[in-house]
Design an enzyme around this catalytic site. Structure first.
Site, PDB file in Angstrom:
ATOM      1  N   LYS A   1       0.861  -1.188   0.000  1.00 52.21           N
ATOM      2  CA  LYS A   1       0.000   0.000   0.000  1.00 52.21           C
ATOM      3  C   LYS A   1       0.887   1.223   0.000  1.00 52.21           C
ATOM      4  O   LYS A   1       2.032   1.164   0.457  1.00 52.21           O
ATOM      5  CB  LYS A   1      -0.864   0.021   1.269  1.00 52.21           C
ATOM      6  CG  LYS A   1      -2.091   0.883   1.162  1.00 52.21           C
ATOM      7  CD  LYS A   1      -3.202   0.114   0.488  1.00 52.21           C
ATOM      8  CE  LYS A   1      -4.503   0.862   0.435  1.00 52.21           C
ATOM      9  NZ  LYS A   1      -5.625  -0.049   0.149  1.00 52.21           N
TER      10      LYS A   1
ATOM     11  N   GLY B   1     -19.936   6.864   3.067  1.00 52.26           N
ATOM     12  CA  GLY B   1     -18.925   7.051   2.018  1.00 52.26           C
ATOM     13  C   GLY B   1     -19.651   7.132   0.689  1.00 52.26           C
ATOM     14  O   GLY B   1     -20.542   6.310   0.406  1.00 52.26           O
TER      15      GLY B   1
ATOM     16  N   GLY C   1     -17.862   7.964  -2.346  1.00 52.78           N
ATOM     17  CA  GLY C   1     -16.859   8.003  -3.412  1.00 52.78           C
ATOM     18  C   GLY C   1     -17.092   6.856  -4.386  1.00 52.78           C
ATOM     19  O   GLY C   1     -18.226   6.384  -4.563  1.00 52.78           O
ATOM     20  N   ASN C   2     -16.024   6.388  -4.974  1.00 59.28           N
ATOM     21  CA  ASN C   2     -16.132   5.337  -5.981  1.00 59.28           C
ATOM     22  C   ASN C   2     -16.860   4.100  -5.440  1.00 59.28           C
ATOM     23  O   ASN C   2     -17.753   3.556  -6.086  1.00 59.28           O
ATOM     24  CB  ASN C   2     -14.715   4.985  -6.454  1.00 59.28           C
ATOM     25  CG  ASN C   2     -14.721   3.912  -7.501  1.00 59.28           C
ATOM     26  OD1 ASN C   2     -15.541   3.938  -8.403  1.00 59.28           O
ATOM     27  ND2 ASN C   2     -13.829   2.952  -7.373  1.00 59.28           N
TER      28      ASN C   2
ATOM     29  N   GLY D   1     -18.611   3.665  -2.180  1.00 55.58           N
ATOM     30  CA  GLY D   1     -19.914   3.923  -1.560  1.00 55.58           C
ATOM     31  C   GLY D   1     -20.944   4.374  -2.587  1.00 55.58           C
ATOM     32  O   GLY D   1     -22.080   3.873  -2.619  1.00 55.58           O
TER      33      GLY D   1
HETATM   34  N1  GLU Z   1      -7.448  -0.045  -3.160  1.00 60.10           N
HETATM   35  C1  GLU Z   1      -8.170  -1.264  -3.355  1.00 60.10           C
HETATM   36  C2  GLU Z   1      -8.179  -2.083  -2.076  1.00 60.10           C
HETATM   37  O1  GLU Z   1      -7.982  -1.588  -0.986  1.00 60.10           O
HETATM   38  C3  GLU Z   1      -7.688  -2.028  -4.578  1.00 60.10           C
HETATM   39  C4  GLU Z   1      -6.255  -2.417  -4.565  1.00 60.10           C
HETATM   40  C5  GLU Z   1      -5.761  -2.930  -5.917  1.00 60.10           C
HETATM   41  O2  GLU Z   1      -6.538  -3.019  -6.843  1.00 60.10           O
HETATM   42  O3  GLU Z   1      -4.561  -3.216  -5.980  1.00 60.10           O
HETATM   43  O4  GLU Z   1      -8.452  -3.249  -2.103  1.00 60.10           O
END
Ligand code: GLU
Length: 417
Positions: free
Chosen positions: A107, A219, A221-222, A224
């Site tokens: 992350k 939420g 956003g994308n 929610g």
């Molecule tokens: N950000 C999303 C998650 O927390 C997707 C992560 C990704 O596609 O690598 O699962």
């Protein structure tokens, strides 16, 4: 996004400790799995539109790559810090394992308030982030994607910067790109679509009779906004919605299409929307509803509000929305909680499909993406719920046991622990 009272990384580690104990793993295995393998931070100066310079902090944590390259989003948030990123990278490791993808967990993020940045400042920040981190990212090492306050356009700028630096095309180094440059169809609403598959499966298996259920979603956003739209289109009654700035309740059902339009027009704000009573984001979590979907940030369901939650089912589309104390209350009260590492794994699953398509340079139809996603979500849910029943544990405990055992096995066969 909380203070030290709920240090997200310590909470993530407590889940790992518990799973290791239940699985009777060795002390060395536990020590290895409760820490990130690698992490990097960078100081990023940014030229602002007015000619001044501001300095930002960027992060990338590569938590574990025993099962494959690290995978996980990039979050831009004012309260981002190394511990939130560590926790999120840890959760990604278990999420990819639950979804049985040949990937590890990672992350990244930048501490910033994206609302204060113009579009051209966002572009310069995306490119500067890539210049700072490109050496540790690659298709077979670590692959970022969108997360809170990042989107396909930001992924496109980052990919462009990466390919400019390397002098080659590398579409698979980042997922969640626009389809025009190799993004997968169905990626933008993959987390919400996966969440819908989970709701259908829970309903089917636990006989919750959700046809007339009332949904509350935190939420907008994308994720929610995405699940609100899908539920509304399938005839579900969305009674509460909330963005960062404002939340609304309407027992008769909110007109989700109008809310989405309003949010888009008002720069990601719902304040001033007129369909329903104004409530606080805390009231949203405890409002009268059957299904509660936290789809914003971590640690919103706590010891303080867990007793007041009215929902009979909680589907965690956010990462880490429930503290262990709240989880305990929900288990005690018989509220079903579908844990984040299963419920929101649709996003990373379609990211994996995107990588596969980039590698073979052949692109799937939306129907193929949905069929494959549904199959994987259904299969993951069924195996977890069977395991939870067999071992008399919660879905979250079953999820951690399965994920940690898969990652531990990969570490073991590699001879690491
Ligand atoms: N950000 C999303 C998650 O927390 C997707 C992560 C990704 O596609 O690598 O699962």
């Amino acid at each position: 996004m909380t203070g030290q009272a709920h240090n997200p990384f310590h909470i993530a580690q407590s889940h790992v400790d518990r799973a290791c104990a239940m699985l009777e793993l060795s002390d060395a295995e536990r020590q290895f799995l409760r820490e990130p393998m690698r992490e990097m931070q960078a100081t990023i100066p940014l030229r602002m539109d007015d000619g001044s310079t501001r300095v930002f902090r960027g992060y990338r944590v590569q938590y574990n790559n025993a099962r494959g390259p690290c995978k996980g989003g990039l979050r831009w948030h004012a309260q981002e810090n190394i511990d939130t990123v560590r926790a999120l990278a840890c959760w990604m490791t278990w999420k990819t394992a639950i979804a049985d993808l040949p990937l590890g967990g990672g992350k990244g993020g930048v501490t910033c308030n994206p609302r204060e940045l113009s579009n051209s400042e966002k572009e310069r920040l995306s490119r500067a982030y890539m210049r700072a981190f490109h050496e540790i990212l690659s298709v077979d090492r670590d692959v970022p994607a969108p997360d809170v306050h990042t989107n396909p356009q930001i992924m496109a700028w980052m990919l462009d910067e990466y390919e400019t630096i390397k002098g080659h095309s590398h579409p698979g180094v980042i997922t969640g790109k626009p389809p025009a440059i190799g993004g997968s169809l169905g990626r933008s609403d993959a987390t919400s679509y996966g969440g819908m598959c989970i709701i259908r499966e829970v309903d089917r298996e636990m006989n919750l009779r959700l046809e007339r259920a009332k949904y509350a979603i935190q939420g907008f956003g994308n994720v929610g906004g995405g699940i609100a739209k899908l539920l509304h289109e399938q005839g579900g009654l969305v009674v509460a919605i909330g963005a960062e700035d404002a939340a609304f309740y309407n027992a008769g059902g909110i007109d989700v299409h109008r809310a989405l339009e309003y949010y888009e027009r008002n720069a990601m704000r719902l304040g001033g929307f007129d369909d329903g009573d104004v409530i606080s984001n805390d009231e949203l979590l405890t409002c009268q509803c059957d299904v509660l979907i936290p789809a914003a940030v971590e640690h919103v369901l706590t010891r303080q509000n867990a007793e007041q939650v009215k929902a009979k089912l909680i589907v965690e589309l956010a990462n880490g929305p429930t503290t262990p104390a709240a989880d305990h209350v929900f288990n005690h009260r018989g509220i079903i909680v579908v844990p984040d590492i299963l419920a929101n794994s649709g996003g990373v699953t379609v990211s994996y499909f995107e990588q596969v398509q980039n590698t073979i340079n052949y692109y799937w139809s939306l129907e193929d993406v949905h069929t494959q996603l549904d199959r994987r979500m259904t299969c993951a849910f069924r195996s977890l719920s069977a395991m939870a029943a067999e071992k008399s544990v919660s879905l979250r405990e079953a999820a951690y046991m399965l994920a940690v055992s898969r990652v531990a096995e990969a570490c073991r066969v590699r001879g690491w622990v």
